[in-house]
Design a protein around this motif. Structure first.
Motif, PDB file in Angstrom:
ATOM      1  N   LEU A 133       0.837  -1.199   0.000  1.00  0.00           N
ATOM      2  CA  LEU A 133       0.000   0.000   0.000  1.00  0.00           C
ATOM      3  C   LEU A 133       0.874   1.252   0.000  1.00  0.00           C
ATOM      4  N   GLY A 134       1.453   1.549  -1.160  1.00  0.00           N
ATOM      5  CA  GLY A 134       2.183   2.801  -1.307  1.00  0.00           C
ATOM      6  C   GLY A 134       1.253   3.993  -1.199  1.00  0.00           C
ATOM      7  N   SER A 135      -0.036   3.712  -1.341  1.00  0.00           N
ATOM      8  CA  SER A 135      -1.058   4.759  -1.254  1.00  0.00           C
ATOM      9  C   SER A 135      -1.133   5.389   0.136  1.00  0.00           C
ATOM     10  N   MET A 136      -0.470   4.791   1.112  1.00  0.00           N
ATOM     11  CA  MET A 136      -0.402   5.407   2.445  1.00  0.00           C
ATOM     12  C   MET A 136       0.283   6.777   2.367  1.00  0.00           C
ATOM     13  N   LEU A 137       1.033   7.006   1.287  1.00  0.00           N
ATOM     14  CA  LEU A 137       1.723   8.277   1.125  1.00  0.00           C
ATOM     15  C   LEU A 137       0.897   9.289   0.343  1.00  0.00           C
ATOM     16  N   ASN A 138      -0.353   8.932   0.018  1.00  0.00           N
ATOM     17  CA  ASN A 138      -1.226   9.906  -0.649  1.00  0.00           C
ATOM     18  C   ASN A 138      -1.360  11.182   0.167  1.00  0.00           C
ATOM     19  N   ASP A 139      -1.399  11.013   1.475  1.00  0.00           N
ATOM     20  CA  ASP A 139      -1.443  12.158   2.390  1.00  0.00           C
ATOM     21  C   ASP A 139      -0.684  11.741   3.643  1.00  0.00           C
ATOM     22  N   SER A 140       0.642  11.829   3.560  1.00  0.00           N
ATOM     23  CA  SER A 140       1.482  11.330   4.654  1.00  0.00           C
ATOM     24  C   SER A 140       1.226  12.078   5.954  1.00  0.00           C
ATOM     25  N   GLN A 141       0.906  13.369   5.866  1.00  0.00           N
ATOM     26  CA  GLN A 141       0.640  14.132   7.087  1.00  0.00           C
ATOM     27  C   GLN A 141      -0.619  13.626   7.779  1.00  0.00           C
ATOM     28  N   ALA A 142      -1.635  13.298   6.993  1.00  0.00           N
ATOM     29  CA  ALA A 142      -2.872  12.770   7.575  1.00  0.00           C
ATOM     30  C   ALA A 142      -2.625  11.429   8.259  1.00  0.00           C
ATOM     31  N   VAL A 143      -1.784  10.590   7.667  1.00  0.00           N
ATOM     32  CA  VAL A 143      -1.443   9.304   8.282  1.00  0.00           C
ATOM     33  C   VAL A 143      -0.672   9.517   9.579  1.00  0.00           C
ATOM     34  N   ILE A 144       0.267  10.456   9.548  1.00  0.00           N
ATOM     35  CA  ILE A 144       1.042  10.787  10.754  1.00  0.00           C
ATOM     36  C   ILE A 144       0.117  11.245  11.875  1.00  0.00           C
ATOM     37  N   ASP A 145      -0.821  12.122  11.538  1.00  0.00           N
ATOM     38  CA  ASP A 145      -1.757  12.644  12.547  1.00  0.00           C
ATOM     39  C   ASP A 145      -2.682  11.544  13.073  1.00  0.00           C
ATOM     40  N   LEU A 146      -3.199  10.736  12.158  1.00  0.00           N
ATOM     41  CA  LEU A 146      -4.157   9.695  12.533  1.00  0.00           C
ATOM     42  C   LEU A 146      -3.530   8.662  13.463  1.00  0.00           C
ATOM     43  N   LEU A 147      -2.289   8.280  13.181  1.00  0.00           N
ATOM     44  CA  LEU A 147      -1.633   7.232  13.965  1.00  0.00           C
ATOM     45  C   LEU A 147      -0.709   7.796  15.036  1.00  0.00           C
ATOM     46  N   GLU A 148      -0.741   9.107  15.189  1.00  0.00           N
ATOM     47  CA  GLU A 148       0.004   9.802  16.244  1.00  0.00           C
ATOM     48  C   GLU A 148       1.495   9.450  16.210  1.00  0.00           C
ATOM     49  N   LEU A 149       2.076   9.568  15.039  1.00  0.00           N
ATOM     50  CA  LEU A 149       3.494   9.256  14.890  1.00  0.00           C
ATOM     51  C   LEU A 149       4.340  10.410  15.443  1.00  0.00           C
ATOM     52  N   PRO A 150       5.304  10.112  16.287  1.00  0.00           N
ATOM     53  CA  PRO A 150       6.133  11.171  16.880  1.00  0.00           C
ATOM     54  C   PRO A 150       7.175  11.688  15.888  1.00  0.00           C
ATOM     55  N   GLU A 151       7.944  12.673  16.323  1.00  0.00           N
ATOM     56  CA  GLU A 151       9.017  13.195  15.490  1.00  0.00           C
ATOM     57  C   GLU A 151      10.004  12.085  15.142  1.00  0.00           C
ATOM     58  N   LEU A 152      10.722  12.295  14.064  1.00  0.00           N
ATOM     59  CA  LEU A 152      11.725  11.344  13.580  1.00  0.00           C
ATOM     60  C   LEU A 152      11.127   9.987  13.188  1.00  0.00           C
ATOM     61  N   THR A 153       9.851  10.012  12.829  1.00  0.00           N
ATOM     62  CA  THR A 153       9.222   8.830  12.234  1.00  0.00           C
ATOM     63  C   THR A 153       8.548   9.274  10.942  1.00  0.00           C
ATOM     64  N   PHE A 154       8.300   8.304  10.067  1.00  0.00           N
ATOM     65  CA  PHE A 154       7.645   8.634   8.799  1.00  0.00           C
ATOM     66  C   PHE A 154       7.132   7.353   8.148  1.00  0.00           C
ATOM     67  N   PRO A 155       5.930   7.394   7.531  1.00  0.00           N
ATOM     68  CA  PRO A 155       5.400   6.198   6.858  1.00  0.00           C
ATOM     69  C   PRO A 155       6.267   5.768   5.683  1.00  0.00           C
ATOM     70  N   ILE A 156       6.444   4.465   5.541  1.00  0.00           N
ATOM     71  CA  ILE A 156       7.172   3.902   4.398  1.00  0.00           C
ATOM     72  C   ILE A 156       6.186   3.262   3.430  1.00  0.00           C
ATOM     73  N   VAL A 157       5.504   2.217   3.901  1.00  0.00           N
ATOM     74  CA  VAL A 157       4.568   1.491   3.053  1.00  0.00           C
ATOM     75  C   VAL A 157       3.600   0.719   3.939  1.00  0.00           C
ATOM     76  N   GLY A 158       2.388   0.581   3.455  1.00  0.00           N
ATOM     77  CA  GLY A 158       1.402  -0.234   4.145  1.00  0.00           C
ATOM     78  C   GLY A 158       1.391  -1.641   3.564  1.00  0.00           C
ATOM     79  N   LEU A 159       0.815  -2.568   4.324  1.00  0.00           N
ATOM     80  CA  LEU A 159       0.717  -3.958   3.872  1.00  0.00           C
ATOM     81  C   LEU A 159      -0.598  -4.555   4.361  1.00  0.00           C
ATOM     82  N   GLY A 160      -1.410  -4.997   3.418  1.00  0.00           N
ATOM     83  CA  GLY A 160      -2.618  -5.729   3.751  1.00  0.00           C
ATOM     84  C   GLY A 160      -2.431  -7.193   3.396  1.00  0.00           C
ATOM     85  N   PHE A 161      -2.881  -8.105   4.260  1.00  0.00           N
ATOM     86  CA  PHE A 161      -2.710  -9.518   3.919  1.00  0.00           C
ATOM     87  C   PHE A 161      -3.743 -10.394   4.612  1.00  0.00           C
TER      88      PHE A 161
END
Length: 251
Positions: A133-161
């Protein structure tokens, strides 16, 4: 040819899954596989977030514009994680020093991507299927906010299985002569001629997301993709900077 290679050569993205849970022991084994993956200088600068909350899944599905993000039996997000090592350094009485530079960012990005691929090989070896799911980067800021990612973190890729509930065709790939070189990069004399047979082959492939027609030739897909722009994805470096990473573009 062994069983593992046969599985890898038959890789297909799976977007429809049976209503069957992945049991806890299997899930733990898959996490152990990811955990044993090589990492740059053994810093293990990535983490995995398992998303089980229905509301968060729904919002992620909207960000990705893909309904199966909400319905996949298992949904993971691999992230760059420089936060953990920065905290360890601070606990040792040190600052983060260069822990936020681009070298560390790409170490974490590469570590997480390799771990994700390693997990997919294991998933498919167990008779399950997966979709990146590279589409997780469609709005990386929204993903960061939704999952409460702290500083020095960043989404790479999602995986559904999960367990497949579809049997897609094996998607054609371009000839290895266009992708595998020796000692130097090989520039083709005529790229359209080089992919002529591949263009024809792509016209025979039906994507299960739209079974009414085959895909366009690869050459037309390239033009379409390069013309398009997702402004939030185009501005992704701004989000990475806001997460505390220092590009050091100037000495």
């Amino acid at each position: 040819m062994n069983k593992t290679i046969k599985v890898q050569l038959n890789h297909k993205s799976i977007r429809a899954f049976k209503d069957k849970k992945v049991d806890k022991d299997t899930l733990n084994t898959l996490f152990e596989v990811a955990n044993r993956t090589s990492s740059s200088v053994a810093m293990q600068s990535y983490s995995i977030i398992r998303i089980t909350d229905k509301e968060k899944r729904k919002k992620l599905s909207e960000i990705c514009n893909q309904p199966y993000v909400e319905t996949a039996p298992e949904l993971l997000l691999f992230i760059v994680d420089g936060f953990r090592n920065a905290k360890i350094s601070q606990a040792m009485g040190e600052g983060i020093n260069n822990g936020n530079d681009m070298d560390k960012f790409f170490q974490g990005f590469t570590d997480g991507a390799i771990a994700c691929q390693n997990m997919v090989v294991a998933i498919e070896s167990l008779g399950m299927g997966a979709v990146y799911l590279g589409s997780m980067l469609n709005d990386s800021q929204a993903v960061i906010d939704l999952l409460e990612l702290p500083e020095l973190t960043f989404p790479i890729v999602g995986l559904g299985f999960g367990y497949p509930d579809q049997a897609p065709q094996l998607k054609p790939r371009m000839d290895l002569s266009l992708k595998v070189f020796e000692n130097t990069y090989k520039i083709q004399d005529d790229y359209l001629e080089s992919i002529r047979e591949y263009d024809k082959e792509m016209k025979t492939y039906y994507d299960l997301r739209d079974t009414s027609k085959p895909l366009d030739e690869f050459s037309k897909q390239v033009v379409s993709r390069l013309k398009g722009e997702n402004k939030k994805r185009s501005g992704i470096l701004n989000v990475i900077g806001d997460q505390g990473f220092n590009f050091k573009l100037k000495d």
